[in-house]
Design an enzyme around this catalytic site. Structure first.
Site, short mmCIF file in Angstrom:
data_model
loop_
_atom_site.label_atom_id
_atom_site.label_comp_id
_atom_site.label_asym_id
_atom_site.label_seq_id
_atom_site.Cartn_x
_atom_site.Cartn_y
_atom_site.Cartn_z
N GLY A 52 0.87 -1.18 0.00
CA GLY A 52 0.00 0.00 0.00
C GLY A 52 0.90 1.21 0.00
O GLY A 52 1.94 1.22 -0.66
N GLU A 53 0.55 2.19 0.78
CA GLU A 53 1.41 3.38 0.90
C GLU A 53 1.76 3.49 2.38
O GLU A 53 0.88 3.73 3.21
CB GLU A 53 0.63 4.58 0.38
CG GLU A 53 1.50 5.62 -0.33
CD GLU A 53 2.31 6.42 0.68
OE1 GLU A 53 3.52 6.61 0.45
OE2 GLU A 53 1.74 6.83 1.69
N SER A 54 3.02 3.29 2.69
CA SER A 54 3.38 3.08 4.10
C SER A 54 3.06 4.28 4.99
O SER A 54 2.63 4.09 6.13
CB SER A 54 4.85 2.68 4.23
OG SER A 54 5.67 3.62 3.57
N CYS A 81 6.13 -5.42 1.04
CA CYS A 81 6.28 -4.08 0.49
C CYS A 81 6.02 -2.99 1.54
O CYS A 81 6.81 -2.87 2.46
CB CYS A 81 5.40 -3.94 -0.75
SG CYS A 81 6.00 -2.71 -1.88
N ARG A 112 12.48 3.15 1.26
CA ARG A 112 11.30 2.98 0.39
C ARG A 112 11.61 3.48 -1.02
O ARG A 112 12.51 4.29 -1.22
CB ARG A 112 10.09 3.70 0.98
CG ARG A 112 10.18 5.21 0.93
CD ARG A 112 9.19 5.84 1.87
NE ARG A 112 7.84 5.59 1.46
CZ ARG A 112 6.95 6.56 1.21
NH1 ARG A 112 7.30 7.82 1.30
NH2 ARG A 112 5.73 6.26 0.86
N ILE A 140 6.66 -3.58 -6.95
CA ILE A 140 5.90 -2.37 -7.28
C ILE A 140 6.37 -1.24 -6.37
O ILE A 140 6.11 -1.27 -5.16
CB ILE A 140 4.38 -2.59 -7.10
CG1 ILE A 140 3.92 -3.79 -7.94
CG2 ILE A 140 3.60 -1.33 -7.50
CD1 ILE A 140 2.49 -4.24 -7.65
N ARG A 141 7.07 -0.29 -6.93
CA ARG A 141 7.66 0.81 -6.14
C ARG A 141 8.22 0.26 -4.82
O ARG A 141 7.89 0.73 -3.73
CB ARG A 141 6.63 1.93 -5.90
CG ARG A 141 6.22 2.61 -7.20
CD ARG A 141 5.36 3.83 -6.99
NE ARG A 141 4.14 3.52 -6.26
CZ ARG A 141 3.85 3.96 -5.05
NH1 ARG A 141 4.69 4.75 -4.41
NH2 ARG A 141 2.72 3.65 -4.49
N HIS A 176 5.74 -8.62 -4.02
CA HIS A 176 4.34 -8.98 -3.75
C HIS A 176 4.07 -10.45 -4.10
O HIS A 176 3.64 -10.73 -5.22
CB HIS A 176 3.41 -8.10 -4.58
CG HIS A 176 3.35 -6.69 -4.14
ND1 HIS A 176 2.34 -6.19 -3.36
CD2 HIS A 176 4.17 -5.66 -4.37
CE1 HIS A 176 2.53 -4.91 -3.13
NE2 HIS A 176 3.65 -4.55 -3.74
N GLU A 178 1.71 -12.25 -3.37
CA GLU A 178 0.28 -12.53 -3.55
C GLU A 178 -0.17 -12.29 -5.00
O GLU A 178 -1.29 -12.62 -5.36
CB GLU A 178 -0.56 -11.67 -2.59
CG GLU A 178 -0.71 -10.20 -2.94
CD GLU A 178 0.52 -9.34 -2.65
OE1 GLU A 178 1.59 -9.89 -2.31
OE2 GLU A 178 0.42 -8.11 -2.80
#
Ligand code: GLN
Length: 197
Positions: A52-54, A81, A112, A140-141, A176, A178
């Site tokens: 997500g966005e930490s 992530c 990050r 992903i990023r 990721h 998943e």
């Protein structure tokens, strides 16, 4: 076994599906519980924190009071992530600038978005611990693990950077797992969680 899935942000359905599949392939009884409250957290035997966005996740966790409960949480944890960032003990680079707090569940310093803007998202085959064949990892990023404490164990590297590690019953991956059909990393976590009981 009840594996909680922190229901703040991210690929929740994919994580839930991968965890269910991993229970099945291991022949173990287990279920997934979406966790949004301290009460739900208390019912879990282990917990997955998705990407997500930490910084957003940190703010939402602070607001709901879950951040403090997570600090006290003693059961096995798996962070992917942004989840990895939250579980870490500190940050450098971008992670330092945001001023976010860390849960300190694993003695790891992270950075990050460490793969840079040019290569925001990519996927690549990597070696993972004792897996007999490579694991196709989707980044992903993604963050990287800049350094690990003496009790940490490197499980995977890519381009000389640590992208998966564990310490006791805490597992972190920069990628990721998943997002592919291969559920071996989820199986790995479930085995870890089962053996720490
Ligand atoms: N770059 C994001 C962060 O710093 C993490 C990205 C992800 O979870 N896919 O929080």
């Amino acid at each position: 076994m009840i594996i909680g899935l922190l229901g703040i942000q991210g690929d929740l359905e994919e994580h839930a599906e991968a965890t269910r599949k991993a229970f099945l392939s291991l022949g173990l009884e287990g279920r997934v519980l979406l966790v949004r409250t301290p009460e739900e957290l208390r019912r879990t035997d282990a917990l997955i924190i998705s990407g997500g966005e930490s910084t957003t996740m940190w703010k939402l966790l602070k607001k709901s009071g879950l951040f403090e409960d997570l600090r006290m949480y003693q059961n096995p944890l798996f962070g992917t992530c942004a989840g990895l960032i939250l579980l870490a003990s500190g940050g450098v680079g971008d992670s330092e600038k945001t001023g976010q707090e860390f849960l300190g569940k694993i003695d790891a310093v992270v950075n990050r978005n460490a793969f840079g803007r040019q290569r925001e998202s990519f996927s690549v085959d990597i070696e993972f611990d004792d897996f007999s064949s490579p694991f196709h990892a989707v980044f992903i990023r993604a963050p990287v693990i800049e350094s690990l404490g003496p009790r940490g164990e490197v499980l995977s590297t890519y381009n000389g950077k640590i992208v998966a590690a564990r310490q006791d019953h805490v597992l972190i991956t920069a990628f990721h797992p998943e997002l592919t059909d291969d559920v071996r990393v989820h199986e790995y976590f479930i085995r870890m969680a089962a053996s720490s009981k």
